[in-house]
Design an enzyme around this catalytic site. Structure first.
Site, PDB file in Angstrom:
ATOM      1  N   ARG A   1       0.803  -1.234   0.000  1.00 44.07           N
ATOM      2  CA  ARG A   1       0.000   0.000   0.000  1.00 44.07           C
ATOM      3  C   ARG A   1       0.836   1.284   0.000  1.00 44.07           C
ATOM      4  O   ARG A   1       0.313   2.376  -0.177  1.00 44.07           O
ATOM      5  CB  ARG A   1      -0.957  -0.008   1.202  1.00 44.07           C
ATOM      6  CG  ARG A   1      -2.219  -0.806   0.913  1.00 44.07           C
ATOM      7  CD  ARG A   1      -3.196  -0.687   2.045  1.00 44.07           C
ATOM      8  NE  ARG A   1      -2.817  -1.505   3.184  1.00 44.07           N
ATOM      9  CZ  ARG A   1      -3.220  -1.283   4.439  1.00 44.07           C
ATOM     10  NH1 ARG A   1      -4.001  -0.265   4.713  1.00 44.07           N
ATOM     11  NH2 ARG A   1      -2.846  -2.084   5.419  1.00 44.07           N
TER      12      ARG A   1
ATOM     13  N   TYR B   1      29.447  36.059  -2.873  1.00 46.29           N
ATOM     14  CA  TYR B   1      29.748  34.632  -2.946  1.00 46.29           C
ATOM     15  C   TYR B   1      31.171  34.426  -2.475  1.00 46.29           C
ATOM     16  O   TYR B   1      32.114  34.939  -3.075  1.00 46.29           O
ATOM     17  CB  TYR B   1      29.580  34.065  -4.368  1.00 46.29           C
ATOM     18  CG  TYR B   1      30.078  32.642  -4.417  1.00 46.29           C
ATOM     19  CD1 TYR B   1      29.499  31.671  -3.591  1.00 46.29           C
ATOM     20  CD2 TYR B   1      31.162  32.269  -5.203  1.00 46.29           C
ATOM     21  CE1 TYR B   1      29.969  30.373  -3.568  1.00 46.29           C
ATOM     22  CE2 TYR B   1      31.637  30.965  -5.192  1.00 46.29           C
ATOM     23  CZ  TYR B   1      31.037  30.023  -4.372  1.00 46.29           C
ATOM     24  OH  TYR B   1      31.516  28.740  -4.334  1.00 46.29           O
TER      25      TYR B   1
ATOM     26  N   GLN C   1      13.939 -14.127   4.411  1.00 45.89           N
ATOM     27  CA  GLN C   1      12.735 -14.965   4.325  1.00 45.89           C
ATOM     28  C   GLN C   1      12.245 -14.922   2.884  1.00 45.89           C
ATOM     29  O   GLN C   1      11.826 -13.871   2.401  1.00 45.89           O
ATOM     30  CB  GLN C   1      11.647 -14.430   5.258  1.00 45.89           C
ATOM     31  CG  GLN C   1      10.389 -15.291   5.238  1.00 45.89           C
ATOM     32  CD  GLN C   1       9.169 -14.537   5.747  1.00 45.89           C
ATOM     33  OE1 GLN C   1       9.143 -13.306   5.782  1.00 45.89           O
ATOM     34  NE2 GLN C   1       8.139 -15.263   6.118  1.00 45.89           N
TER      35      GLN C   1
HETATM   36  C1  UD1 Z   1      -0.124  -8.707  12.203  1.00 44.71           C
HETATM   37  C2  UD1 Z   1      -0.780  -9.694  13.162  1.00 44.71           C
HETATM   38  C3  UD1 Z   1      -2.013  -9.059  13.781  1.00 44.71           C
HETATM   39  C4  UD1 Z   1      -1.633  -7.753  14.461  1.00 44.71           C
HETATM   40  C5  UD1 Z   1      -0.919  -6.845  13.484  1.00 44.71           C
HETATM   41  C6  UD1 Z   1      -0.366  -5.635  14.197  1.00 44.71           C
HETATM   42  C7  UD1 Z   1      -0.338 -11.832  12.127  1.00 44.71           C
HETATM   43  C8  UD1 Z   1      -0.889 -12.967  11.354  1.00 44.71           C
HETATM   44  N1  UD1 Z   1      -1.173 -10.872  12.423  1.00 44.71           N
HETATM   45  O1  UD1 Z   1      -1.053  -8.485  11.150  1.00 44.71           O
HETATM   46  O2  UD1 Z   1      -2.582  -9.947  14.754  1.00 44.71           O
HETATM   47  O3  UD1 Z   1      -2.801  -7.127  14.964  1.00 44.71           O
HETATM   48  O4  UD1 Z   1       0.207  -7.519  12.897  1.00 44.71           O
HETATM   49  O5  UD1 Z   1       0.132  -4.714  13.289  1.00 44.71           O
HETATM   50  O6  UD1 Z   1       0.820 -11.854  12.504  1.00 44.71           O
HETATM   51  N2  UD1 Z   1       6.186  -9.996   7.774  1.00 44.71           N
HETATM   52  C9  UD1 Z   1       7.279 -10.715   7.376  1.00 44.71           C
HETATM   53  N3  UD1 Z   1       7.094 -11.856   6.662  1.00 44.71           N
HETATM   54  C10 UD1 Z   1       5.857 -12.319   6.343  1.00 44.71           C
HETATM   55  C11 UD1 Z   1       4.737 -11.563   6.760  1.00 44.71           C
HETATM   56  C12 UD1 Z   1       4.939 -10.409   7.485  1.00 44.71           C
HETATM   57  O7  UD1 Z   1       8.424 -10.341   7.646  1.00 44.71           O
HETATM   58  O8  UD1 Z   1       5.776 -13.373   5.700  1.00 44.71           O
HETATM   59  C13 UD1 Z   1       6.428  -8.770   8.546  1.00 44.71           C
HETATM   60  C14 UD1 Z   1       5.927  -7.519   7.860  1.00 44.71           C
HETATM   61  O9  UD1 Z   1       6.945  -6.935   7.053  1.00 44.71           O
HETATM   62  C15 UD1 Z   1       5.561  -6.636   9.019  1.00 44.71           C
HETATM   63  C16 UD1 Z   1       5.141  -7.627  10.107  1.00 44.71           C
HETATM   64  O10 UD1 Z   1       5.697  -8.863   9.740  1.00 44.71           O
HETATM   65  O11 UD1 Z   1       6.673  -5.916   9.489  1.00 44.71           O
HETATM   66  C17 UD1 Z   1       3.626  -7.738  10.244  1.00 44.71           C
HETATM   67  O12 UD1 Z   1       3.120  -8.226   9.023  1.00 44.71           O
HETATM   68  P1  UD1 Z   1       1.775  -7.702   8.420  1.00 44.71           P
HETATM   69  O13 UD1 Z   1       1.483  -8.420   7.161  1.00 44.71           O
HETATM   70  O14 UD1 Z   1       1.769  -6.232   8.382  1.00 44.71           O
HETATM   71  O15 UD1 Z   1       0.778  -8.224   9.539  1.00 44.71           O
HETATM   72  P2  UD1 Z   1      -0.692  -7.760   9.756  1.00 44.71           P
HETATM   73  O16 UD1 Z   1      -1.542  -8.351   8.703  1.00 44.71           O
HETATM   74  O17 UD1 Z   1      -0.716  -6.315   9.943  1.00 44.71           O
END
Ligand code: UD1
Ligand code: CA
Length: 460
Positions: free
Chosen positions: A15, A367, A74
């Site tokens: 986003r 200058y 990852q």
């Molecule tokens: C996650 C939590 C949610 C919480 C929210 C808070 C999960 C499933 N859900 O949701 O309960 O309320 O954070 O903001 O964890 N990331 C990785 N690798 C991945 C996926 C994510 O490194 O495969 C990292 C993202 O870059 C980010 C963080 O993990 O920094 C959170 O991931 P994001 O996809 O934003 O989680 P949410 O859907 O917001």
């Protein structure tokens, strides 16, 4: 007990609609990930591991040279549980507490992190979840409690209508006991709406095993705000600025209008300095005490001494200004300008890589580049150091007490000796000895009645 920090930053940040990795977007002058690393450092961790994936190279390059930070990749990104698992090798043999942070949550305070770790340790918990109560819980995981006790976390997409009413949310920040953690995370399945390995599922797994899972609730939900869009970047930036301004005001700095004052995190300002509206203090800038920084000034990576007055609309980058100096309005100092005690650099004067000696004055329109200017030198309006011959940048030296008349060009390399005078309108091509007067313009000639004669000739 040892503390280890793992920061998740592998996500795509769709986003943001950006070519730049999300965690490298800046608030208050620093990439998001730097805010998170600084917060983590307050825990004095034994190790910090950053999980990267999307645009891993760009991230690693941006954070190159940071000791004490390990990167693990990852690929592909299969969810937060899968992300944490990638740090297993980096943490082999570790014990104590693992604190999990998100690279895009920059507002977390050191106090909150310490409270999380302390509570986790005091309760000998297997996991402690940082939670918050928010008015708009949409998109967050919800904390489902049975009685007082946390039972599980349910993601928005998997929640029932009743669960969606819950206003207590998962911050995505946790403390875990390292022992047994990775084995438990490995047992998480991707049986959910997004087909992802959800780290929050660990809560129900631990509870079913009868392990202690605790929660710590932040009192200010702002702290756990994550950044997913440019709009959130801007509003989090505002919070960071408010905090910095509040901190400086508490330390004795007057900020007339905090809403229009932009001060980066690492900037220092001494007490009794007054900062007028629309001022930008950036990077590693330091400002002394008793200064007056007027509206519209931008100062980047510069050191300003005590009692310096900077009038409106000056731009100062990579420069030093000694105490009691006055600048502006509309002065431009850059690239190693070094203004000494009590000197005055006035309207529309540009200094580049120039030492400007104590008590010297350049009031208007000049200058001064690649120059060493001594003490109590007077630089007249319209003085220009012609430092560039098309190939090289050459030095101009003006010794103590010299007087440079208005509209002088100094064709470098050239030296004006101590106490010498340069008449107005002079082009200096050769050095001027100490105490001499230099003039280069020809003798003035007045042609009487020239205007009337011209009119007659052209027949008007
Ligand atoms: C996650 C939590 C949610 C919480 C929210 C808070 C999960 C499933 N859900 O949701 O309960 O309320 O954070 O903001 O964890 N990331 C990785 N690798 C991945 C996926 C994510 O490194 O495969 C990292 C993202 O870059 C980010 C963080 O993990 O920094 C959170 O991931 P994001 O996809 O934003 O989680 P949410 O859907 O917001
Ligand atoms: Ca997500």
């Amino acid at each position: 007990m040892d503390t280890h920090v793992v920061i998740l930053a592998a996500g795509k940040g769709t986003r943001m609609k950006s070519a730049l990795p999300k965690v490298l977007h800046r608030v208050a002058g620093l990439p998001l990930i730097e805010h998170v690393l600084a917060g983590a450092a307050a825990l004095s961790p034994r190790s910090m591991t950053v999980v990267i994936g999307h645009q891993a190279d760009a991230l690693q390059a941006a954070l190159r040279g940071r000791e004490n930070v390990t990167f693990v990749v990852q690929e592909p990104q299969l969810g937060t549980a899968h992300a944490l698992l990638q740090s297993e090798n980096a943490l082999r043999g570790a014990s104590g507490t693992l604190v999990l942070l998100s690279g895009d949550v920059p507002l977390l305070t050191a106090d909150t992190l310490k409270a999380l770790v302390d509570w986790h340790a005091a309760r000998r918990a297997a996991a402690t979840v940082l939670t918050a109560f928010v008015d708009e819980p949409t998109s967050y995981g919800r904390i489902v409690r049975v009685g007082e006790q946390i039972a599980r976390i349910v993601e928005e997409k998997d929640a029932t209508p009743a669960e969606r009413q819950i206003r207590e949310i998962n911050s995505g920040i946790y403390a875990f006991a390292v022992e047994g953690l990775f084995d438990a995370v490995r047992s998480i399945a991707a049986e959910n709406a997004q087909r992802e390995y959800y780290l929050p599922d660990l809560v129900s797994i631990y509870r079913q095993r009868g392990l202690n899972v605790e929660t710590v609730t932040v009192s200010n939900a702002d702290e756990i705000r994550g950044i997913n869009s440019r709009a959130e970047l801007a509003s989090v930036g505002r919070v960071v600025r408010e905090r910095k301004n509040a901190e400086l005001m508490a330390a004795g700095v007057t900020i007339e209008d905090p809403a229009t004052t932009y001060i980066d995190r690492d900037v220092t300002v001494g007490p009794d300095t007054v900062i007028h509206p629309f001022v930008f203090l950036e990077g590693r800038t330091t400002i002394g005490s008793g200064c007056e920084i007027h509206a519209g000034v931008r100062i980047v990576d510069s050191a300003i001494g005590d009692r310096v007055v900077v009038l409106n609309h000056c731009l100062i980058t990579n420069s030093r200004i000694a105490e009691g100096a006055s600048l502006g309005p509309f002065a431009h100092l850059r690239n190693g300008a070094d203004v000494r005690e009590g000197a005055h650099v006035g309207n529309f004067v540009e200094l580049k890589k120039t030492v400007f000696g104590a008590g010297s004055k350049a009031g208007h329109l000049a200058y001064l580049g690649d120059a060493t200017i001594g003490e109590k030198v007077n630089i007249g309006a319209g003085t220009i150091t012609c430092n560039y011959d098309g190939v090289n940048k050459n030095q101009t030296i003006i010794e103590d007490g010299a007087f440079i008349g208005s509209d002088t060009q100094l064709i470098a390399p050239v030296t004006v000796g101590k106490g010498a005078y340069v008449g107005s309108g002079t082009t200096i091509r050769e050095s001027v000895p100490a105490g001499a007067l230099a003039v280069s313009a020809g003798k003035q000639r007045n042609i009487e009645n020239w205007v009337a004669d011209r009119k007659k000739k052209s027949g008007d």
